[in-house]
Write an enzyme that holds these catalytic residues in place. Structure first.
Site, PDB file in Angstrom:
ATOM      1  CB  SER A 174      31.954  14.672   2.436  1.00 52.91           C
ATOM      2  OG  SER A 174      31.638  13.606   1.576  1.00 52.91           O
ATOM      3  CE  LYS A 201      23.975   7.781   0.116  1.00 52.05           C
ATOM      4  NZ  LYS A 201      24.907   7.253  -0.854  1.00 52.05           N
ATOM      5  CG  ASN A 219      23.650  12.303  -2.740  1.00 48.50           C
ATOM      6  OD1 ASN A 219      22.842  13.035  -3.300  1.00 48.50           O
ATOM      7  ND2 ASN A 219      24.947  12.343  -2.996  1.00 48.50           N
ATOM      8  CG  ASP A 235      25.433   9.231  -4.349  1.00 53.02           C
ATOM      9  OD1 ASP A 235      26.448   9.944  -4.186  1.00 53.02           O
ATOM     10  OD2 ASP A 235      24.900   8.585  -3.434  1.00 53.02           O
ATOM     11  N   GLY A 241      21.649  -1.369  -2.301  1.00 58.91           N
ATOM     12  CA  GLY A 241      21.432  -0.262  -1.371  1.00 58.91           C
ATOM     13  C   GLY A 241      21.392   1.073  -2.110  1.00 58.91           C
TER      14      GLY A 241
HETATM   15  P1  NAP Z   1      23.823   0.384   1.744  1.00 56.97           P
HETATM   16  O1  NAP Z   1      22.605   1.146   1.349  1.00 56.97           O
HETATM   17  O2  NAP Z   1      24.017   0.006   3.145  1.00 56.97           O
HETATM   18  O3  NAP Z   1      23.840  -0.979   0.861  1.00 56.97           O
HETATM   19  C1  NAP Z   1      24.884  -1.880   0.971  1.00 56.97           C
HETATM   20  C2  NAP Z   1      24.675  -3.036  -0.011  1.00 56.97           C
HETATM   21  O4  NAP Z   1      25.787  -3.901   0.134  1.00 56.97           O
HETATM   22  C3  NAP Z   1      23.425  -3.855   0.294  1.00 56.97           C
HETATM   23  O5  NAP Z   1      22.915  -4.324  -0.913  1.00 56.97           O
HETATM   24  C4  NAP Z   1      23.990  -4.998   1.139  1.00 56.97           C
HETATM   25  O6  NAP Z   1      23.267  -6.189   1.003  1.00 56.97           O
HETATM   26  C5  NAP Z   1      25.349  -5.191   0.511  1.00 56.97           C
HETATM   27  N1  NAP Z   1      26.261  -5.758   1.486  1.00 56.97           N
HETATM   28  C6  NAP Z   1      26.682  -5.205   2.637  1.00 56.97           C
HETATM   29  N2  NAP Z   1      27.524  -6.038   3.282  1.00 56.97           N
HETATM   30  C7  NAP Z   1      27.623  -7.142   2.512  1.00 56.97           C
HETATM   31  C8  NAP Z   1      28.327  -8.352   2.662  1.00 56.97           C
HETATM   32  N3  NAP Z   1      29.099  -8.582   3.736  1.00 56.97           N
HETATM   33  N4  NAP Z   1      28.214  -9.273   1.681  1.00 56.97           N
HETATM   34  C9  NAP Z   1      27.440  -9.055   0.621  1.00 56.97           C
HETATM   35  N5  NAP Z   1      26.726  -7.930   0.421  1.00 56.97           N
HETATM   36  C10 NAP Z   1      26.830  -6.980   1.364  1.00 56.97           C
HETATM   37  O7  NAP Z   1      25.120   1.146   1.287  1.00 56.97           O
HETATM   38  P2  NAP Z   1      25.328   2.105   0.012  1.00 56.97           P
HETATM   39  O8  NAP Z   1      24.972   3.504   0.342  1.00 56.97           O
HETATM   40  O9  NAP Z   1      24.672   1.499  -1.173  1.00 56.97           O
HETATM   41  O10 NAP Z   1      26.915   2.058  -0.109  1.00 56.97           O
HETATM   42  C11 NAP Z   1      27.563   0.911  -0.576  1.00 56.97           C
HETATM   43  C12 NAP Z   1      28.978   1.257  -0.977  1.00 56.97           C
HETATM   44  O11 NAP Z   1      28.937   2.163  -2.050  1.00 56.97           O
HETATM   45  C13 NAP Z   1      29.718   2.000   0.140  1.00 56.97           C
HETATM   46  O12 NAP Z   1      30.500   1.106   0.833  1.00 56.97           O
HETATM   47  C14 NAP Z   1      30.557   3.039  -0.566  1.00 56.97           C
HETATM   48  O13 NAP Z   1      31.899   2.624  -0.658  1.00 56.97           O
HETATM   49  C15 NAP Z   1      29.991   3.070  -1.963  1.00 56.97           C
HETATM   50  N6  NAP Z   1      29.524   4.432  -2.282  1.00 56.97           N
HETATM   51  C16 NAP Z   1      30.358   5.227  -2.997  1.00 56.97           C
HETATM   52  C17 NAP Z   1      29.972   6.493  -3.356  1.00 56.97           C
HETATM   53  C18 NAP Z   1      30.899   7.345  -4.163  1.00 56.97           C
HETATM   54  O14 NAP Z   1      30.637   8.543  -4.305  1.00 56.97           O
HETATM   55  N7  NAP Z   1      31.953   6.796  -4.719  1.00 56.97           N
HETATM   56  C19 NAP Z   1      28.706   6.971  -2.983  1.00 56.97           C
HETATM   57  C20 NAP Z   1      27.873   6.136  -2.234  1.00 56.97           C
HETATM   58  C21 NAP Z   1      28.293   4.878  -1.895  1.00 56.97           C
HETATM   59  P3  NAP Z   1      21.948  -6.493   1.856  1.00 56.97           P
HETATM   60  O15 NAP Z   1      20.825  -5.858   1.117  1.00 56.97           O
HETATM   61  O16 NAP Z   1      21.883  -7.973   1.885  1.00 56.97           O
HETATM   62  O17 NAP Z   1      22.171  -5.885   3.228  1.00 56.97           O
END
Ligand code: NAP
Length: 487
Positions: A235, A284, A305, A320, A346
């Site tokens: 960013s 977040k 966000n 987002d 998440g």
């Molecule tokens: P987060 O709040 O930490 O949530 C992560 C999610 O992934 C949780 O549901 C977690 O499950 C699951 N997870 C993590 N590790 C895992 C594993 N080894 N096996 C299975 N499930 C797993 O993160 P977030 O903010 O939602 O972000 C997630 C992804 O979204 C990021 O990696 C990023 O690449 C992407 N993202 C992209 C944008 C964009 O603008 N393109 C914006 C935001 C996020 P549990 O609940 O079991 O922990």
């Protein structure tokens, strides 16, 4: 803001040439770091014709410089410097040369300096250091290695306290996190701040180049991002490119903060009048109780966000959700009545489901931790929690990955069996680095249309930029900056 360009060159000839180039930029001061020149130069007359006020510095190794000689050598260099028109000498606070500096060095002014290359002490100790050194030189200077948002806050607070003494002072944070203290030197009431002649010629870690500091001026537009860790974020490159391209005197800073530092961050944002900041993993959801209000989208999504500083009140929003909407829109995919599988529960999943649920999609949700999925499903209309086995047998029109599996630095595993993919499906991975994840290539191989998270990333950034500045950055500028940051 008064700016001093620091010259760091290995030879006398280069130092004189760079000082002349620096003088053409019309800074208020030039500092020559003689400790970078070996052996120490004898004839400094080349500097005489440079009319900008000059500081001679011979920084010791213990204070982060290269000089390891004696006080006698130091004094000899300072005498030559004053003869060559250097009106200010930087002398370290523990040096005996400070005692009779005015008598010994032709009435030159002195900066009594103190550097800590490892840490930043608490506010009271910083003030004590400034007070104790103020009597030893005309200007008291202290520089500390900044390791956290709390450290930046301690420095800013110490500046506010010490400025009431009316002594001239310089206070700054070293390292990438110290950038804030350099940009805000005037607001912190510092006598001046240091800049490099150009990028790559920094005299201290975190020093900003002169042209950038001048462009930012006295009232810069400051935004940024917080989360922990923040190393993966691109960013800063996107927002800073937009600021430069649009001619806005702005800077987007990386402000990694742990849970316990979030209040420090909000205080700092108030003290330094930040326009706002982005919020990423893991804050977040946990930042919400610290904010004054949420807009409609953030209330619905229960994740923030983007924080906007509206006249001292912090308002949370979620751009987002806008990024997700634009992703479906630009792919020409309607979500109303479609069967959608969301993997993950998440912040990213909340943004996706917020858009999908408001627009009438039929959503199935699968997550590693069932309880988290249940909590999320309770917050929205029409979300059914399923387990992996069930999901793999169900027919979906759209599949979305909202886990970090497959992202650079994370295990290259599939978050769900490839059996869910079929021809004609729209498959969206919120991950943007790499552009094509294993999730997307498996889907593509089974005849699905795929989309990476880059559209979402760029559009959420555009919306946040608009919220802070009221101006819309060009899509291409941000997208290009994102691509080049990812290499
Ligand atoms: P987060 O709040 O930490 O949530 C992560 C999610 O992934 C949780 O549901 C977690 O499950 C699951 N997870 C993590 N590790 C895992 C594993 N080894 N096996 C299975 N499930 C797993 O993160 P977030 O903010 O939602 O972000 C997630 C992804 O979204 C990021 O990696 C990023 O690449 C992407 N993202 C992209 C944008 C964009 O603008 N393109 C914006 C935001 C996020 P549990 O609940 O079991 O922990």
């Amino acid at each position: 803001m008064k700016i001093c360009i620091s010259i760091v060159e290995k030879t006398l000839e280069e130092a004189v040439a760079s000082s002349k180039r620096a003088a053409e930029k019309s800074p208020e001061l030039i500092e020559v770091r003689f400790d970078h020149i070996t052996p120490l130069p004898d004839d400094l007359t080349g500097f005489k014709e440079i009319q900008v006020p000059k500081i001679a510095t011979l920084r010791s190794v213990s204070q982060g410089g290269h000089f390891s000689g004696s006080d006698r050598e130091k004094a000899a260099l300072f005498r030559k410097a004053t003869k060559a028109g250097f009106g200010v000498l930087d002398i370290e606070s523990d040096s005996p040369l400070l005692t009779h500096a005015s008598r010994d060095f032709r009435g030159a002014d002195t900066i009594c300096s103190h550097h800590n290359l490892h840490l930043t002490p608490e506010t009271a100790e910083i003030v004590e250091i400034l007070v104790s050194n103020a009597s030893k030189g005309n200007v008291t200077k202290a520089a500390f290695k900044v390791n956290s948002v709390h450290d930046i806050r301690s420095i800013v607070e110490a500046a506010m306290v010490f400025s009431s003494t009316e002594n001239d002072f310089i206070l700054l944070g070293m390292g990438a996190l110290g950038e804030m203290t350099r940009i805000h030197a005037k607001r912190m009431k510092c006598a001046f701040t240091y800049a490099s002649l150009e990028p790559g010629k920094e005299a201290a870690p975190g020093q900003i180049d002169f042209d950038t500091l001048r462009r930012l001026g006295d009232e810069p537009v400051i935004t940024g991002i917080t989360g922990f860790p923040l190393d993966h974020s691109i960013s800063p490159q996107m927002h800073n490119s937009a600021f430069v391209q649009m001619g806005i005197p702005g800077r987007y800073l990386s402000l990694p903060a742990r849970d316990e530092e979030m209040e420090d961050l909000l205080e700092l944002a108030t003290e330094l009048n930040m326009r706002g900041f982005n919020v990423t993993i893991p804050h977040k959801e946990n930042i919400i109780p610290l904010l004054d209000d949420l807009d409609e989208i953030a209330s619905r999504t229960k994740a923030v966000n983007t924080v906007i500083n509206r006249n001292g009140e912090f308002i949370g929003t979620n751009t987002d959700v806008f990024g997700v909407a634009r992703t479906f829109e630009s792919a020409g995919v309607q979500v109303k009545g479609r069967r959608v599988l969301v993997v993950g529960a998440g912040g990213a999943a909340r943004a996706c489901i917020s858009h999908l649920s408001t627009n009438g999609a039929r959503i199935s949700l699968v997550n590693r931790t069932r309880l988290r999925a249940d909590v999320l499903a309770n917050d929205f209309q029409g979300v059914q929690v399923v387990d992996r086995g069930e999901a793999e047998k169900m027919p979906f029109d759209i599949v979305v990955n909202c886990t970090p599996l497959g992202m650079k630095g994370f295990p290259d595993e599939l978050p769900i069996s490839p059996q869910v993919f079929r021809p004609g499906q729209f498959v969206f991975d919120t991950i943007y680095n790499p552009g094509i994840t294993r999730f997307l290539s498996e889907a593509q191989g089974r005849g699905a249309t795929v989309q990476s998270g880059i559209e979402m990333l760029v559009h959420q950034a555009i919306k946040a930029f608009e919220a802070w500045t009221g101006k819309s950055p060009p899509y291409d500028v941000m997208a290009e900056a994102a691509r080049s940051a990812m290499g």
